[in-house]
Design a protein around this motif. Structure first.
Motif, PDB file in Angstrom:
ATOM      1  N   LEU A   1     -17.972  -3.604   8.402  1.00  0.00           N
ATOM      2  CA  LEU A   1     -17.564  -2.600   7.428  1.00  0.00           C
ATOM      3  C   LEU A   1     -16.068  -2.718   7.131  1.00  0.00           C
ATOM      4  CD1 LEU A   1     -18.326   0.033   5.847  1.00  0.00           C
ATOM      5  CD2 LEU A   1     -17.588   1.270   7.879  1.00  0.00           C
ATOM      6  N   GLY A   2     -15.271  -2.876   8.173  1.00  0.00           N
ATOM      7  CA  GLY A   2     -13.827  -3.005   8.002  1.00  0.00           C
ATOM      8  C   GLY A   2     -13.424  -4.246   7.233  1.00  0.00           C
ATOM      9  N   LEU A   3     -14.210  -5.313   7.348  1.00  0.00           N
ATOM     10  CA  LEU A   3     -13.891  -6.547   6.628  1.00  0.00           C
ATOM     11  C   LEU A   3     -14.406  -6.539   5.187  1.00  0.00           C
ATOM     12  CD1 LEU A   3     -14.545  -9.190   9.406  1.00  0.00           C
ATOM     13  CD2 LEU A   3     -12.344  -8.493   8.472  1.00  0.00           C
ATOM     14  N   LEU A   4     -15.615  -6.039   4.975  1.00  0.00           N
ATOM     15  CA  LEU A   4     -16.229  -6.121   3.652  1.00  0.00           C
ATOM     16  C   LEU A   4     -15.801  -5.009   2.694  1.00  0.00           C
ATOM     17  CD1 LEU A   4     -19.864  -7.268   4.484  1.00  0.00           C
ATOM     18  CD2 LEU A   4     -17.928  -8.630   3.686  1.00  0.00           C
ATOM     19  N   ALA A   5     -15.600  -3.815   3.177  1.00  0.00           N
ATOM     20  CA  ALA A   5     -15.252  -2.700   2.281  1.00  0.00           C
ATOM     21  C   ALA A   5     -13.954  -2.961   1.508  1.00  0.00           C
ATOM     22  CB  ALA A   5     -15.179  -1.400   3.061  1.00  0.00           C
ATOM     23  N   PRO A   6     -12.866  -3.388   2.143  1.00  0.00           N
ATOM     24  CA  PRO A   6     -11.655  -3.662   1.363  1.00  0.00           C
ATOM     25  C   PRO A   6     -11.830  -4.801   0.351  1.00  0.00           C
ATOM     26  CG  PRO A   6     -11.083  -3.384   3.657  1.00  0.00           C
ATOM     27  CD  PRO A   6     -12.583  -3.444   3.589  1.00  0.00           C
ATOM     28  N   ILE A   7     -12.661  -5.781   0.665  1.00  0.00           N
ATOM     29  CA  ILE A   7     -12.896  -6.874  -0.285  1.00  0.00           C
ATOM     30  C   ILE A   7     -13.675  -6.358  -1.496  1.00  0.00           C
ATOM     31  CG2 ILE A   7     -14.108  -9.064  -0.629  1.00  0.00           C
ATOM     32  CD1 ILE A   7     -13.472  -9.688   2.329  1.00  0.00           C
ATOM     33  N   MET A   8     -14.711  -5.561  -1.252  1.00  0.00           N
ATOM     34  CA  MET A   8     -15.528  -5.037  -2.352  1.00  0.00           C
ATOM     35  C   MET A   8     -14.751  -4.061  -3.232  1.00  0.00           C
ATOM     36  SD  MET A   8     -19.339  -4.544  -0.671  1.00  0.00           S
ATOM     37  CE  MET A   8     -18.952  -2.928  -0.155  1.00  0.00           C
ATOM     38  N   PHE A   9     -13.877  -3.275  -2.637  1.00  0.00           N
ATOM     39  CA  PHE A   9     -13.170  -2.250  -3.388  1.00  0.00           C
ATOM     40  C   PHE A   9     -11.763  -2.665  -3.792  1.00  0.00           C
ATOM     41  CE2 PHE A   9     -16.250   0.293  -0.825  1.00  0.00           C
ATOM     42  CZ  PHE A   9     -17.059   0.640  -1.902  1.00  0.00           C
ATOM     43  N   ALA A  10     -11.384  -3.903  -3.573  1.00  0.00           N
ATOM     44  CA  ALA A  10     -10.052  -4.378  -3.948  1.00  0.00           C
ATOM     45  C   ALA A  10      -9.742  -4.182  -5.428  1.00  0.00           C
ATOM     46  CB  ALA A  10      -9.884  -5.838  -3.546  1.00  0.00           C
ATOM     47  N   PRO A  11     -10.692  -4.386  -6.343  1.00  0.00           N
ATOM     48  CA  PRO A  11     -10.367  -4.160  -7.754  1.00  0.00           C
ATOM     49  C   PRO A  11     -10.037  -2.696  -8.083  1.00  0.00           C
ATOM     50  CG  PRO A  11     -12.352  -5.482  -7.575  1.00  0.00           C
ATOM     51  CD  PRO A  11     -12.010  -5.010  -6.197  1.00  0.00           C
ATOM     52  N   LEU A  12     -10.463  -1.777  -7.240  1.00  0.00           N
ATOM     53  CA  LEU A  12     -10.202  -0.362  -7.487  1.00  0.00           C
ATOM     54  C   LEU A  12      -8.857   0.100  -6.945  1.00  0.00           C
ATOM     55  CD1 LEU A  12     -13.709   1.054  -6.563  1.00  0.00           C
ATOM     56  CD2 LEU A  12     -12.826   0.498  -8.839  1.00  0.00           C
ATOM     57  N   ARG A  13      -8.220  -0.730  -6.128  1.00  0.00           N
ATOM     58  CA  ARG A  13      -6.955  -0.341  -5.527  1.00  0.00           C
ATOM     59  C   ARG A  13      -5.851  -0.331  -6.569  1.00  0.00           C
ATOM     60  NH1 ARG A  13      -5.951  -2.063   0.435  1.00  0.00           N
ATOM     61  NH2 ARG A  13      -4.180  -0.871  -0.162  1.00  0.00           N
ATOM     62  N   PRO A  14      -4.994   0.690  -6.528  1.00  0.00           N
ATOM     63  CA  PRO A  14      -3.885   0.738  -7.489  1.00  0.00           C
ATOM     64  C   PRO A  14      -2.813  -0.295  -7.120  1.00  0.00           C
ATOM     65  CG  PRO A  14      -3.718   2.545  -5.946  1.00  0.00           C
ATOM     66  CD  PRO A  14      -5.022   1.845  -5.645  1.00  0.00           C
ATOM     67  N   LEU A  15      -1.928  -0.504  -8.061  1.00  0.00           N
ATOM     68  CA  LEU A  15      -0.794  -1.382  -7.778  1.00  0.00           C
ATOM     69  C   LEU A  15       0.030  -0.768  -6.661  1.00  0.00           C
ATOM     70  CD1 LEU A  15       0.279  -2.196 -11.425  1.00  0.00           C
ATOM     71  CD2 LEU A  15      -0.983  -3.664  -9.854  1.00  0.00           C
ATOM     72  N   PRO A  16       0.641  -1.591  -5.824  1.00  0.00           N
ATOM     73  CA  PRO A  16       1.441  -1.034  -4.730  1.00  0.00           C
ATOM     74  C   PRO A  16       2.648  -0.256  -5.259  1.00  0.00           C
ATOM     75  CG  PRO A  16       1.485  -3.449  -4.700  1.00  0.00           C
ATOM     76  CD  PRO A  16       0.595  -3.039  -5.805  1.00  0.00           C
ATOM     77  N   ALA A  17       2.940   0.826  -4.596  1.00  0.00           N
ATOM     78  CA  ALA A  17       4.074   1.663  -4.987  1.00  0.00           C
ATOM     79  C   ALA A  17       5.344   1.142  -4.340  1.00  0.00           C
ATOM     80  CB  ALA A  17       3.829   3.094  -4.559  1.00  0.00           C
ATOM     81  N   ARG A  18       6.430   1.253  -5.082  1.00  0.00           N
ATOM     82  CA  ARG A  18       7.741   0.905  -4.532  1.00  0.00           C
ATOM     83  C   ARG A  18       8.513   2.191  -4.324  1.00  0.00           C
ATOM     84  NH1 ARG A  18      11.117  -2.689  -7.815  1.00  0.00           N
ATOM     85  NH2 ARG A  18      12.489  -2.406  -6.042  1.00  0.00           N
ATOM     86  N   ILE A  19       8.772   2.511  -3.077  1.00  0.00           N
ATOM     87  CA  ILE A  19       9.549   3.701  -2.762  1.00  0.00           C
ATOM     88  C   ILE A  19      11.008   3.275  -2.752  1.00  0.00           C
ATOM     89  CG2 ILE A  19      10.035   5.449  -1.028  1.00  0.00           C
ATOM     90  CD1 ILE A  19       7.097   5.329  -0.256  1.00  0.00           C
ATOM     91  N   ARG A  20      11.758   3.754  -3.739  1.00  0.00           N
ATOM     92  CA  ARG A  20      13.137   3.312  -3.923  1.00  0.00           C
ATOM     93  C   ARG A  20      14.112   4.010  -2.980  1.00  0.00           C
ATOM     94  NH1 ARG A  20      12.273   0.221  -8.169  1.00  0.00           N
ATOM     95  NH2 ARG A  20      10.963   0.862  -9.867  1.00  0.00           N
ATOM     96  N   LYS A  21      13.861   5.262  -2.654  1.00  0.00           N
ATOM     97  CA  LYS A  21      14.782   6.011  -1.796  1.00  0.00           C
ATOM     98  C   LYS A  21      13.992   6.713  -0.690  1.00  0.00           C
ATOM     99  CE  LYS A  21      18.275   6.689  -5.298  1.00  0.00           C
ATOM    100  NZ  LYS A  21      19.117   7.655  -6.003  1.00  0.00           N
ATOM    101  N   PRO A  22      13.803   6.054   0.451  1.00  0.00           N
ATOM    102  CA  PRO A  22      13.030   6.664   1.540  1.00  0.00           C
ATOM    103  C   PRO A  22      13.655   7.949   2.081  1.00  0.00           C
ATOM    104  CG  PRO A  22      13.522   4.350   2.003  1.00  0.00           C
ATOM    105  CD  PRO A  22      14.230   4.710   0.757  1.00  0.00           C
ATOM    106  N   ALA A  23      14.973   8.057   2.047  1.00  0.00           N
ATOM    107  CA  ALA A  23      15.619   9.279   2.544  1.00  0.00           C
ATOM    108  C   ALA A  23      15.251  10.471   1.679  1.00  0.00           C
ATOM    109  CB  ALA A  23      17.135   9.095   2.582  1.00  0.00           C
ATOM    110  N   VAL A  24      15.158  10.263   0.372  1.00  0.00           N
ATOM    111  CA  VAL A  24      14.750  11.339  -0.538  1.00  0.00           C
ATOM    112  C   VAL A  24      13.292  11.704  -0.279  1.00  0.00           C
ATOM    113  CG1 VAL A  24      14.445  11.976  -2.964  1.00  0.00           C
ATOM    114  CG2 VAL A  24      16.444  10.659  -2.280  1.00  0.00           C
ATOM    115  N   ALA A  25      12.457  10.695   0.011  1.00  0.00           N
ATOM    116  CA  ALA A  25      11.045  10.957   0.316  1.00  0.00           C
ATOM    117  C   ALA A  25      10.917  11.800   1.584  1.00  0.00           C
ATOM    118  CB  ALA A  25      10.286   9.644   0.471  1.00  0.00           C
TER     119      ALA A  25
END
Length: 162
Positions: free
Chosen positions: A36-60
């Motif tokens: 399950l851990g190996l196949l689920a991310p492969i099957m749902f990879a097209p649904l994953r959003p683009l990775p977020a870039r956190i520009r200011k971690p201190a503000v977060a």
């Protein structure tokens, strides 16, 4: 390697969650959880959003603690509003908040913040992402609420994501 294991942390998390939910370390559960851990991310990879870039971690981090404080204060305000509802009705209202934040990750974080804080409900986002319709349980001054919302939540999210 990225093709076979697109999200290693997610794979390990799914495997551990499977084992935790079944409360078993039998060979079948170990094998099925790994599968399950190996196949689920492969099957749902097209649904994953683009990775977020956190520009200011201190503000977060600062925003995280600010939201935590507001959750506690808002819980107390809503509880007080419910307790005094037999004497004075809460002034519930839908308000339109103009948005300067247009990043998808920032808007997702803003929706989570609105959902977590008692007394506010994210109702609708305009198609062009320019206006947010928000329901507020007990609204005092609309202009003051909008200014607080924009300075406390929207501006830090813009610093973090835009």
């Amino acid at each position: 390697m990225k093709r076979l294991l697109p999200a290693p942390l997610l794979s390990v998390s799914l495997w551990a969650l499977w084992l935790l939910l079944n409360l078993s370390l039998s060979a079948g559960h170990l094998l099925f959880g790994a599968l399950l851990g190996l196949l689920a991310p492969i099957m749902f990879a097209p649904l994953r959003p683009l990775p977020a870039r956190i520009r200011k971690p201190a503000v977060a981090l600062s925003l995280f603690f600010l939201v935590g404080r507001d959750v506690v204060l808002s819980n107390l305000q809503v509880a007080w509003g419910v307790l005094r509802a037999c004497h004075t009705s809460p002034r519930s209202a839908f308000i339109k908040i103009p948005l300067d934040l247009h990043d998808a990750h920032g808007l997702a974080a803003l929706s989570v913040i609105c959902t977590v804080i008692p007394g506010t409900v994210w109702s609708e986002l305009a198609l062009d992402r320019s206006v947010l319709l928000l329901h507020v349980f007990d609204l005092g001054d609309e202009v003051q609420f909008i200014e607080h919302f924009k300075t406390t939540y929207e501006r830090p999210l813009m610093e973090i994501f835009q």
